[in-house]
Design an enzyme around this catalytic site. Structure first.
Site, PDB file in Angstrom:
ATOM      1  N   HIS A 120       0.858  -1.192   0.000  1.00  0.00           N
ATOM      2  CA  HIS A 120       0.000   0.000   0.000  1.00  0.00           C
ATOM      3  C   HIS A 120       0.890   1.237   0.000  1.00  0.00           C
ATOM      4  O   HIS A 120       2.084   1.157   0.277  1.00  0.00           O
ATOM      5  CB  HIS A 120      -0.894   0.018   1.250  1.00  0.00           C
ATOM      6  CG  HIS A 120      -0.113   0.146   2.528  1.00  0.00           C
ATOM      7  ND1 HIS A 120       0.551  -0.930   3.101  1.00  0.00           N
ATOM      8  CD2 HIS A 120       0.158   1.208   3.329  1.00  0.00           C
ATOM      9  CE1 HIS A 120       1.176  -0.522   4.189  1.00  0.00           C
ATOM     10  NE2 HIS A 120       0.958   0.773   4.358  1.00  0.00           N
TER      11      HIS A 120
ATOM     12  N   ARG B   2       7.461  -9.074  15.820  1.00  0.00           N
ATOM     13  CA  ARG B   2       7.903  -7.758  15.348  1.00  0.00           C
ATOM     14  C   ARG B   2       6.844  -6.718  15.697  1.00  0.00           C
ATOM     15  O   ARG B   2       5.648  -6.991  15.603  1.00  0.00           O
ATOM     16  CB  ARG B   2       8.120  -7.818  13.832  1.00  0.00           C
ATOM     17  CG  ARG B   2       8.504  -6.500  13.217  1.00  0.00           C
ATOM     18  CD  ARG B   2       8.914  -6.666  11.757  1.00  0.00           C
ATOM     19  NE  ARG B   2       9.247  -5.366  11.224  1.00  0.00           N
ATOM     20  CZ  ARG B   2       8.385  -4.567  10.613  1.00  0.00           C
ATOM     21  NH1 ARG B   2       7.137  -4.941  10.428  1.00  0.00           N
ATOM     22  NH2 ARG B   2       8.773  -3.381  10.188  1.00  0.00           N
TER      23      ARG B   2
ATOM     24  N   ASP C  43       0.890   5.208   1.855  1.00  0.00           N
ATOM     25  CA  ASP C  43       0.251   5.829   3.010  1.00  0.00           C
ATOM     26  C   ASP C  43      -0.540   7.061   2.576  1.00  0.00           C
ATOM     27  O   ASP C  43      -0.110   7.808   1.700  1.00  0.00           O
ATOM     28  CB  ASP C  43       1.305   6.199   4.055  1.00  0.00           C
ATOM     29  CG  ASP C  43       1.945   4.960   4.662  1.00  0.00           C
ATOM     30  OD1 ASP C  43       1.244   3.939   4.818  1.00  0.00           O
ATOM     31  OD2 ASP C  43       3.159   4.998   4.964  1.00  0.00           O
TER      32      ASP C  43
HETATM   33  O1  LIG Z   1       5.119  -2.532   9.990  1.00  0.00           O
HETATM   34  C1  LIG Z   1       5.640  -1.929   9.058  1.00  0.00           C
HETATM   35  O2  LIG Z   1       6.849  -1.907   8.890  1.00  0.00           O
HETATM   36  C2  LIG Z   1       4.767  -1.216   8.052  1.00  0.00           C
HETATM   37  C3  LIG Z   1       3.585  -0.527   8.659  1.00  0.00           C
HETATM   38  C4  LIG Z   1       2.847   0.342   7.696  1.00  0.00           C
HETATM   39  O3  LIG Z   1       3.177   0.433   6.545  1.00  0.00           O
HETATM   40  C5  LIG Z   1       1.675   1.115   8.135  1.00  0.00           C
HETATM   41  O4  LIG Z   1       1.249   1.000   9.297  1.00  0.00           O
HETATM   42  O5  LIG Z   1       1.147   1.897   7.303  1.00  0.00           O
HETATM   43 FE   LIG Z   2       2.206   2.086   5.552  1.00  0.00          FE
END
Ligand SMILES: O=C(O)CCC(=O)C(=O)O
Ligand SMILES: [Fe+2]
Length: 371
Positions: free
Chosen positions: A232, A300, A234
């Site tokens: 995706h 993680r 942001d």
């Molecule tokens: O956990 C990650 O490294 C990516 C998280 C992410 O892309 C998001 O929360 O928009």
């Molecule tokens: Fe993201």
């Protein structure tokens, strides 16, 4: 007239998920609901498929006297970089990480006390973009918009102050850092903060306040067939991401290069540009496609601060970057409007607001051609 709230975008487009939240920590065999079939397609290749790409994202020292220029280059070529010397205290980052771990390790019935409702942005649940995919992601999330108090008091009725203080302190630090980064990024585009009235504007009411997304990726019994967070971009101006010592974040570098893993860099924060910065820069700064993979043994956690404009501001290409030769590529939209468009069109959202410039210069003379 009051300006639209961020949550309005979600109220207008409730999240319709037919799946129940699965307690991933107790699953021993990857269920069909979470088993992805990876096609040899550029966006959807297996997360492990391209580990040979050893490029790494730029590391930028924010105190470097050339930070502005270096950031400009990173934004043009990558749309993502590691920031060091960001001034966010390490012990605060560690505390937020511990607070996140404490939250995600609660029993499921407790986490469900603060479950995100279909039409709200904040609370516990699956990744919001899950509604665009037939398979579920191997992750759980907790979104905080403004104050975490209401949810924290439900999770820990007698002991929520520490969690709230830590989160609020982190939001404050993130806000300052985002403002510093905005200054550098605008500067790298030849624009000052003073040219853009809403940058550095007074705080908005709490319910429109800073948004923080905590993502938890438990160990996965079959990581090669699972997806932590699907690809995706942001929907913000920029995100400030911290990942625990375990890699998982990947950014897409174009058809020839494919996916690059963002290895955690000690002390650094990942700065990811979002769709709204791509619009502001009139397409010159990248908003990289990214995703997260999971692994067999390690848990993680990522913490993502979402930096957007005040809700009443219409975002459009900065006037200083637009002229006869560089017509605006996107029509204006508020953050809330854009979130609504994203919730409907997902990866086609930017295309939806792209202007069709009928008259484009072919070269430096004044001749015009009809597109
Ligand atoms: O956990 C990650 O490294 C990516 C998280 C992410 O892309 C998001 O929360 O928009
Ligand atoms: Fe993201």
């Amino acid at each position: 007239m009051s300006s639209p709230l961020l949550s309005d975008a979600f109220r207008a487009r409730p999240l319709n998920l037919n799946h129940k939240i699965v307690d991933l920590s107790s699953v021993e065999i990857l269920p069909d609901s979470h088993a992805w079939t990876f096609e040899a397609n550029k966006y959807n290749s297996s997360c492990r498929g391209n580990m040979s790409n050893l490029e790494s994202i730029p590391i930028i020292d924010l105190n470097d006297e050339n930070a502005k220029e270096l950031i400009g280059l990173a934004c043009k070529n990558w749309g993502v970089f590691h920031a060091i010397n960001h001034n966010v205290p390490k012990n605060l980052i560690d505390e937020v990480e511990l607070a996140g771990e404490r939250l995600f390790s609660l029993p499921m019935h407790q986490k469900l006390l603060v479950e995100r409702t279909p039409n709200s942005m904040s609370g516990y649940g699956v990744v919001r973009i899950s509604s665009f995919f037939s398979k579920l992601m191997w992750s759980e999330g907790f979104t905080i918009v403004g104050s975490p108090l209401e949810h924290a008091a439900k999770l820990w009725p007698h002991d929520y102050h520490k969690f709230c203080d830590t989160i609020e302190e982190y939001q404050k630090e993130m806000k300052n850092l985002a403002s510093r980064l905005m200054g550098l990024m605008l500067g790298s585009l030849g624009v000052t903060k003073d040219d853009v009235k809403w940058v550095g504007a007074k705080d908005e009411p709490k319910e429109r306040g800073p948004a923080l997304q905590l993502n938890s990726y438990p160990p996965c019994p079959d990581p090669n067939r699972a997806m932590g967070m699907a690809a995706h971009t942001d929907s913000t101006i920029l995100n400030i991401l911290h990942q625990s010592n375990t890699s998982g974040l990947q950014v897409f570098r174009g058809d020839n290069t494919g996916w690059t893993t963002v290895q955690p860099h000690p002390g650094a924060l990942v700065i990811l540009l979002g769709d709204l910065m791509h619009i502001l820069s009139n397409g010159s700064y990248l908003n990289p496609l990214h995703r997260a993979f999971v692994n067999l043994t390690q848990h993680r956690l990522s913490m993502v601060y979402l930096h957007g404009p005040p809700s009443s501001v219409k975002i459009s290409p900065l006037p200083q970057l637009v002229d006869h030769h560089n017509p605006p590529l996107y029509r204006p939209a508020t953050w809330s409007e854009y979130l609504g468009i994203k919730a409907q069109y997902f990866d086609k959202a930017l295309t939806t607001i792209r202007l069709r410039n009928e008259f484009m210069d072919t070269d430096d003379d004044d001749s015009v051609k009809i597109d």
